[in-house]
Design an enzyme around this catalytic site. Structure first.
Site, PDB file in Angstrom:
ATOM      1  CD  GLN A 450      -0.958  -0.450   3.719  1.00 25.45           C
ATOM      2  OE1 GLN A 450      -1.892  -1.245   3.582  1.00 25.45           O
ATOM      3  NE2 GLN A 450      -0.641   0.060   4.892  1.00 25.45           N
ATOM      4  CG  ASP A 520      -0.420  -4.978   6.804  1.00 21.73           C
ATOM      5  OD1 ASP A 520      -0.396  -5.242   8.006  1.00 21.73           O
ATOM      6  OD2 ASP A 520      -1.183  -4.137   6.292  1.00 21.73           O
ATOM      7  CD  GLU A 549      -2.203  -8.131   9.725  1.00 22.99           C
ATOM      8  OE1 GLU A 549      -2.864  -7.657  10.658  1.00 22.99           O
ATOM      9  OE2 GLU A 549      -2.335  -7.762   8.544  1.00 22.99           O
TER      10      GLU A 549
END
Length: 794
Positions: A450, A520, A549
């Site tokens: 991101q 993530d 995750e």
């Protein structure tokens, strides 16, 4: 066998066509042996043998075309009649290894030439085998795991089963007898391991030997008619009742003699002689029937039946594939810290916090090593954006001294391929990983796909982001939550381009010393994207592991594991009652464990539950014991040693959250609480009993009190490094405020413990020793011992 079964079997035998062509070479060897034997017998036996030999020769001459076609099965078919017209007695005499005895034709091995064909013995429903075997089960090198199968044959004939383990190159490394655990359902099971455990790190010289053992191993289930056990069952009854005794004992003598010369039994000279001598005694009519039967049932012969059985009608399953992965893919202890907090201090002149760097963060490495962890996990260490930067505790507006969240990745200084200059340089990071490797620690780097609005990709690749109708780029949101400091990636316009860039970046960090990526929120990206990226990265660097995750639906979790995520975060933090934990321990350490390797973290920067908040030091101890002992892979977020358990109001995360600020900690306070010492002890126990930590060997132990949970791990002697069985028993008081007493039931025989002697146990946390039997009293109090971690000494 019932009368109907006997009649049917006799009719089938009489009507069975000759299969001389399929057994030509083996029959010829049998004939030659029979010729030598029958020369010493009566004229009647010689005549019968001559008739059988003549018929065999005729059958051989007329069946050469079939023999050539069946050449591959010829060497495995040792038991079928080779004559269509020979008398039944002559055929049996030809098969008997004992002069004068009429031997029964043993079950043959039937060739399987296409998928779906059954052998002589039937093998079904082998587990694990998810998704039709497309995605092989995953195990760590040397990890104990369980294979089960249905193995059966018609009628009341008894069967046996064996599991054979082979390397990717086809070399057999283990052959273990399976145990029937449910006769009514023909369910057989066995514990196995592919290779031996290793603690070699990817940078060690001996890792090359480990690397050669990785890949797709196979397990083949072999089913076979247990002729000895079937015979013994009937013979014991017949000798006891005086029913058809001579035929029963003669059959046993022939069976023992044939067993002695069967290559498949893998007998040594002494074992062959043992069986031959027993066969002679069983055939000796000068002895009583009881003594003759006893000669076939000695302890030595029963032991041979367990280790080197006579296996008639041998049938093989299709090989079941297992993906064997490197050390730390299952058995791992993680430790997380933020480098910018390590070595941070308050400047006495300005009263402002001075953040730490990669150089000062070496203190975190040394603490992780001292506490016994073997993987250090770092959050993103990339430049942090300034546009819409979040402030303290996720405040929408940042103050002038707020460092921002490491997950708001990217600025004018660089993106995912750059070290944040406030932390240091790429050379500093390489020095950091080099020091970690000297300490025996692996470095796992957080990879959050991101961007902040300031990330270079925003200008270089605007099509990698979703644009609103008004022309602005859409920030991340999960209405009503908004994450204005983050732009999510849009994979629809140029997924191949994004894949190529991510692969480049990961390879860059691997070259700098990273061996694991903690990804993530991978569940918010296409599964196919991760499948492509992980395949490309591991093709060049097969030693690299991936931790997901992801807190999401079971289907997505399973898909992520299929495409290469070796471990994953999970819902352990929210499983706190006895009922919840019992279910989750079995789920983690069961069939799901072949694909999803749950890592138990009591807390993370994003998770601080009410249980941890409300149960103080005792609660921290309880959750640490459950995490370390309940899963092969566990992790601790630093600050746990200091009882940092203050929740941000209205959220299940820490107040003064380290994601949004630099923390200055006084680590000298850790001794006050004793948690650091406990973590060190738990990791020591895990290392000393590494063979116990598998995703497939946990058993719940019955207790009565709703606050007392107990479970055990057990690995048989055949699968441990020292050749001794290992058992670990964990008993935990879940109540962080009150003492509880209970009784724990231990099914002694399930763990190889002699009921007459019981078990002598040592508590690995306190050093105290106990004697346990079937039902055992325990008393645990939060101000004394919150748990027992017991090992079986003897």
């Amino acid at each position: 066998m019932t009368e109907i079964e006997t009649t049917s079997a006799t009719a089938a035998t009489k009507n069975t066509r000759s299969t001389a062509a399929a057994t030509a070479s083996r029959t010829t060897r049998s004939r030659r042996s029979t010729e030598k034997t029958t020369a010493k017998t009566t004229d009647k036996s010689a005549a019968a043998t001559t008739a059988a030999n003549a018929t065999t020769t005729a059958a051989k001459a007329t069946s050469r075309r079939t023999a050539a076609k069946s050449a591959r099965s010829t060497t495995r078919s040792a038991a079928k009649s080779t004559a269509r017209t020979a008398t039944k007695a002559a055929a049996k005499t030809a098969l008997s290894p004992i002069p004068g005895l009429v031997g029964e034709a043993p079950a043959p091995t039937i060739p399987v030439t296409e998928p779906g064909q059954f052998g002589r013995v039937n093998i079904l429903d082998i587990t694990p085998n998810e998704e039709r075997g497309i995605y092989p089960a995953r195990v760590e090198l040397g990890e104990t795991f369980e294979v089960t199968a249905q193995v059966f044959i018609e009628g009341r004939t008894k069967v046996g089963a064996t599991a054979v383990v082979r390397t990717p190159r086809g070399k057999e490394t283990a052959r273990r007898a399976m145990t029937c655990v449910n006769p009514g359902l023909d369910r057989w099971t066995v514990e196995l391991a592919c290779g031996e455990r290793s603690d070699a790190k990817p940078w060690d010289a001996d890792f090359a030997a480990v690397k050669r053992q990785l890949g797709l191993w196979t397990v083949t289930v072999e089913g076979w008619e247990d002729t000895y056990r079937s015979w013994l069952h009937d013979a014991e009854i017949k000798v006891k009742t005086g029913d058809d005794v001579e035929n029963a004992l003669d059959s046993g003598a022939e069976l023992l003699a044939r067993w002695a010369v069967t290559k498949d039994a893998r007998l040594n000279a002494a074992e062959r002689n043992l069986l031959k001598e027993a066969a002679a005694k069983v055939a000796d009519r000068a002895l009583s029937p009881t003594d003759r039967l006893a000669a076939a049932t000695t302890d030595e012969i029963r032991a041979l039946h367990e280790t080197n059985p006579l296996r008639d009608g041998l049938s093989e399953s299709a090989p079941q594939r297992f993906k064997v992965e490197r050390p730390k893919s299952s058995f791992a202890a993680w430790y997380q810290f933020f480098p910018r907090s390590e070595g941070a201090y308050v400047d006495p002149a300005t009263h402002k916090i001075v953040q730490g760097t990669l150089k000062t963060a070496v203190s975190g490495l040394e603490r992780a090593k001292a506490e016994g962890f073997d993987i250090v996990y770092l959050p993103p260490i990339f430049p942090i954006g300034t546009t819409n930067r979040k402030g303290k505790d996720n405040a929408l507006v940042a103050g002038p001294d707020d460092p921002g969240s490491p997950f708001g990745i990217g600025s004018a200084l660089g993106g995912h391929d750059t070290v944040d200059p406030l932390l240091g340089t790429m050379d500093d990071f390489k020095a950091f990983t080099a020091r970690a490797h000297e300490l025996g620690l692996e470095i796992a780097l957080d990879f959050a796909l991101q961007c902040s609005p300031d990330h270079p990709w925003v200008k270089e690749h605007p099509n990698w982001f979703r644009t609103k109708p008004d022309g602005t780029i859409a920030f991340a949101e999960n209405p009503p939550k908004k994450y204005q400091d983050i732009y999510p990636i849009d994979f629809n316009a140029d997924m191949p381009g994004i894949e190529k860039e991510v692969e480049r970046i990961m390879n860059l960090w691997i070259e700098a010393g990273v061996t694991i990526f903690r990804v993530d929120n991978p569940h918010t990206k296409p599964v196919r994207f991760w499948q492509d990226v992980i395949a490309a990265v591991t093709r060049r660097h097969p030693e690299v592991l991936f931790l997901a995750e992801a807190f999401t639906r079971p289907g997505m979790m399973r898909a992520l594991s299929y495409v290469g995520f070796t471990q994953s975060h999970c819902y352990f933090p929210w499983r706190n009652t006895k009922e919840e934990l019992s279910e989750y321990l079995l789920e983690t350490n069961g069939e799901d464990g072949y694909y999803q390797h749950n890592t138990f973290w009591p807390t993370t920067p994003d998770i601080l539950t009410a249980y941890i908040r409300d149960n103080g030091i005792a609660g921290h101890a309880v959750r640490a014991v459950l995490a370390a002992m309940g899963s092969p892979s566990w992790g601790i977020y630093n600050g746990y040693e200091l009882i940092e358990n203050q929740q941000r109001p209205g959220f299940e995360e820490q107040r003064d959250n380290e994601k949004y600020e630099v923390k200055v900690r006084d680590w000298r306070r850790a001794d006050k609480y004793g948690i650091a010492e406990l973590l060190t002890s738990l990791n020591r126990i895990r290392r000393e009993h590494a063979d116990l930590f598998s995703y497939h060997n946990l058993t719940l132990l019955p207790t009565h009190d709703e606050n007392i949970i107990a479970f055990a791990r057990h690995t048989p002697a055949e699968l441990t490094a020292n050749g001794k069985a290992d058992t670990l028993i964990v008993v935990v008081n879940l109540d962080g405020h009150n003492a509880h007493q209970d009784e724990v039931h231990l099914e002694l025989t399930d763990f190889g413990i002699d009921p007459d002697k019981g078990a002598h146990l040592r508590d690995e946390l306190t050093g105290r020793e106990f004697d346990w039997h079937w039902d055992n009293f325990v008393s645990l109090a939060p101000w004394a011992d919150v748990a027992h971690v017991l090992t079986v000494v003897r």
